[in-house]
Design a protein around this motif. Structure first.
Motif, short mmCIF file in Angstrom:
data_model
loop_
_atom_site.label_atom_id
_atom_site.label_comp_id
_atom_site.label_asym_id
_atom_site.label_seq_id
_atom_site.Cartn_x
_atom_site.Cartn_y
_atom_site.Cartn_z
N LYS A 73 111.62 -69.16 60.17
CA LYS A 73 110.82 -69.79 59.13
C LYS A 73 111.28 -71.23 58.98
CE LYS A 73 113.58 -68.24 55.17
NZ LYS A 73 113.50 -67.59 53.88
N LEU A 74 110.41 -72.06 58.46
CA LEU A 74 110.70 -73.47 58.27
C LEU A 74 111.38 -73.65 56.92
CD1 LEU A 74 110.37 -76.32 59.45
CD2 LEU A 74 108.21 -76.47 58.22
N LEU A 75 112.56 -74.23 56.96
CA LEU A 75 113.31 -74.51 55.74
C LEU A 75 113.22 -76.01 55.47
CD1 LEU A 75 116.50 -72.43 56.60
CD2 LEU A 75 114.55 -71.71 55.24
N SER A 76 113.03 -76.41 54.22
CA SER A 76 112.94 -77.83 53.91
C SER A 76 113.71 -78.16 52.63
CB SER A 76 111.49 -78.27 53.77
OG SER A 76 110.90 -77.64 52.66
N GLN A 77 114.18 -79.40 52.58
CA GLN A 77 114.89 -79.91 51.40
C GLN A 77 114.46 -81.34 51.17
OE1 GLN A 77 119.13 -79.74 52.05
NE2 GLN A 77 119.33 -77.82 50.94
N ASP A 78 114.11 -81.68 49.95
CA ASP A 78 113.83 -83.07 49.61
C ASP A 78 115.15 -83.75 49.26
OD1 ASP A 78 111.06 -82.94 49.93
OD2 ASP A 78 110.80 -82.09 47.92
N VAL A 79 115.37 -84.93 49.85
CA VAL A 79 116.61 -85.66 49.64
C VAL A 79 116.26 -87.10 49.28
CG1 VAL A 79 118.78 -86.39 50.69
CG2 VAL A 79 117.77 -84.21 51.35
N SER A 80 116.95 -87.65 48.29
CA SER A 80 116.73 -89.06 47.93
C SER A 80 118.07 -89.70 47.60
CB SER A 80 115.76 -89.18 46.75
OG SER A 80 116.31 -88.55 45.62
N ALA A 81 118.09 -91.02 47.70
CA ALA A 81 119.32 -91.76 47.41
C ALA A 81 118.96 -93.18 46.97
CB ALA A 81 120.23 -91.80 48.64
N CYS A 82 119.87 -93.82 46.25
CA CYS A 82 119.70 -95.23 45.89
C CYS A 82 119.98 -96.06 47.12
CB CYS A 82 120.69 -95.61 44.77
SG CYS A 82 120.30 -94.80 43.21
N GLY A 83 119.24 -97.12 47.31
CA GLY A 83 119.45 -98.01 48.44
C GLY A 83 118.48 -97.72 49.57
N ALA A 84 118.77 -98.28 50.75
CA ALA A 84 117.85 -98.23 51.89
C ALA A 84 118.10 -97.06 52.84
CB ALA A 84 117.92 -99.54 52.66
N LEU A 85 119.13 -96.26 52.60
CA LEU A 85 119.48 -95.17 53.52
C LEU A 85 119.57 -93.84 52.78
CD1 LEU A 85 122.39 -96.89 55.49
CD2 LEU A 85 120.07 -96.49 56.32
N VAL A 86 119.08 -92.80 53.42
CA VAL A 86 119.28 -91.44 52.92
C VAL A 86 119.45 -90.54 54.13
CG1 VAL A 86 116.82 -90.86 52.75
CG2 VAL A 86 118.47 -89.62 51.36
N SER A 87 120.45 -89.64 54.08
CA SER A 87 120.74 -88.75 55.21
C SER A 87 120.43 -87.31 54.87
CB SER A 87 122.22 -88.86 55.60
OG SER A 87 122.48 -90.14 56.10
N CYS A 88 119.99 -86.58 55.87
CA CYS A 88 119.70 -85.16 55.71
C CYS A 88 121.00 -84.36 55.81
CB CYS A 88 118.73 -84.69 56.80
SG CYS A 88 117.06 -85.33 56.60
N PRO A 89 121.04 -83.17 55.19
CA PRO A 89 122.20 -82.30 55.35
C PRO A 89 122.37 -81.89 56.82
CG PRO A 89 120.75 -81.50 53.60
CD PRO A 89 120.04 -82.60 54.29
N ALA A 90 123.55 -81.45 57.18
CA ALA A 90 123.84 -81.04 58.56
C ALA A 90 122.84 -79.99 59.04
CB ALA A 90 125.26 -80.49 58.66
N GLY A 91 122.31 -80.19 60.24
CA GLY A 91 121.36 -79.25 60.83
C GLY A 91 119.91 -79.53 60.49
N TYR A 92 119.65 -80.39 59.53
CA TYR A 92 118.29 -80.74 59.13
C TYR A 92 117.88 -82.05 59.78
CZ TYR A 92 118.17 -77.18 55.45
OH TYR A 92 118.17 -76.00 54.75
N LYS A 93 116.57 -82.23 59.98
CA LYS A 93 116.01 -83.45 60.55
C LYS A 93 114.99 -84.03 59.58
CE LYS A 93 117.99 -82.67 64.53
NZ LYS A 93 119.23 -83.31 64.82
N PRO A 94 114.99 -85.37 59.42
CA PRO A 94 113.98 -85.97 58.54
C PRO A 94 112.60 -85.94 59.20
CG PRO A 94 115.35 -87.67 59.55
CD PRO A 94 115.92 -86.35 59.97
N THR A 95 111.58 -85.70 58.40
CA THR A 95 110.21 -85.66 58.94
C THR A 95 109.49 -86.98 58.72
OG1 THR A 95 109.40 -84.74 56.87
CG2 THR A 95 110.02 -83.17 58.61
N GLY A 96 110.03 -87.83 57.90
CA GLY A 96 109.44 -89.12 57.59
C GLY A 96 110.19 -89.72 56.41
N CYS A 97 109.95 -90.97 56.11
CA CYS A 97 110.67 -91.64 55.02
C CYS A 97 109.69 -92.16 53.97
CB CYS A 97 111.47 -92.82 55.57
SG CYS A 97 112.64 -92.37 56.87
N THR A 98 110.18 -92.20 52.73
CA THR A 98 109.45 -92.81 51.63
C THR A 98 110.38 -93.87 51.03
OG1 THR A 98 108.34 -90.73 51.18
CG2 THR A 98 108.28 -92.39 49.44
N CYS A 99 109.86 -95.06 50.88
CA CYS A 99 110.69 -96.16 50.42
C CYS A 99 110.19 -96.70 49.08
CB CYS A 99 110.67 -97.31 51.43
SG CYS A 99 111.14 -96.78 53.10
#
Length: 134
Positions: A73-99
């Motif tokens: 099954k597809l597992l997803s997590q929304d992640v956000s951070a202050c500034g220009a960079l945000v990293s996904c947890p280990a094993g996850y891949k970003p699907t796109g960015c929102t700035c």
């Protein structure tokens, strides 16, 4: 007269013997042909048996893969951070960015980090995904 009858019997015996030899030769050739056909059929059957073994092994492997995929099954997590960079947890891949600040220029770095390319970005977010098993 007796010698004549013996000679006739001997000639008949020779004729019968030669007919028998010719018949045996003909039968021998037919048996060779049959034996060659049987050998060819045995070779074909052995090849088919090997192919069936391969097909059975592939079928077993396909069943294993199908069973595993049924649990995926597809597992997803929304992640956000202050500034220009945000990293996904280990094993996850970003699907796109929102700035933030209406920036639409971004890239994904090292397969795990979203980078907004505009200056002075106040926030960055992404949806991080991975395929997991139940």
């Amino acid at each position: 007269m007796l010698y004549l009858l013996v000679a006739i019997c001997f000639l008949m015996w020779i004729v019968l013997l030669s007919l028998t030899i010719k018949n045996d030769q003909k039968m021998t050739e037919e048996l060779k042909t049959i034996n060659a056909a049987i050998s060819q059929r045995i070779d074909q059957d052995q090849k088919m048996t090997e192919e069936l073994k391969t097909i059975n092994a592939l079928s077993h492997r396909i069943n294993q893969v199908s069973s595993t995929l049924a649990k995926a099954k597809l597992l997803s997590q929304d992640v956000s951070a202050c500034g220009a960079l945000v990293s996904c947890p280990a094993g996850y891949k970003p699907t796109g960015c929102t700035c933030g600040m209406c920036c639409s220029s971004w890239d994904i770095r090292t397969n795990s980090t979203c980078h907004c390319q505009c200056g002075g970005i106040d926030w960055t977010a992404t949806c991080c995904c991975k395929i997991g098993l139940e």
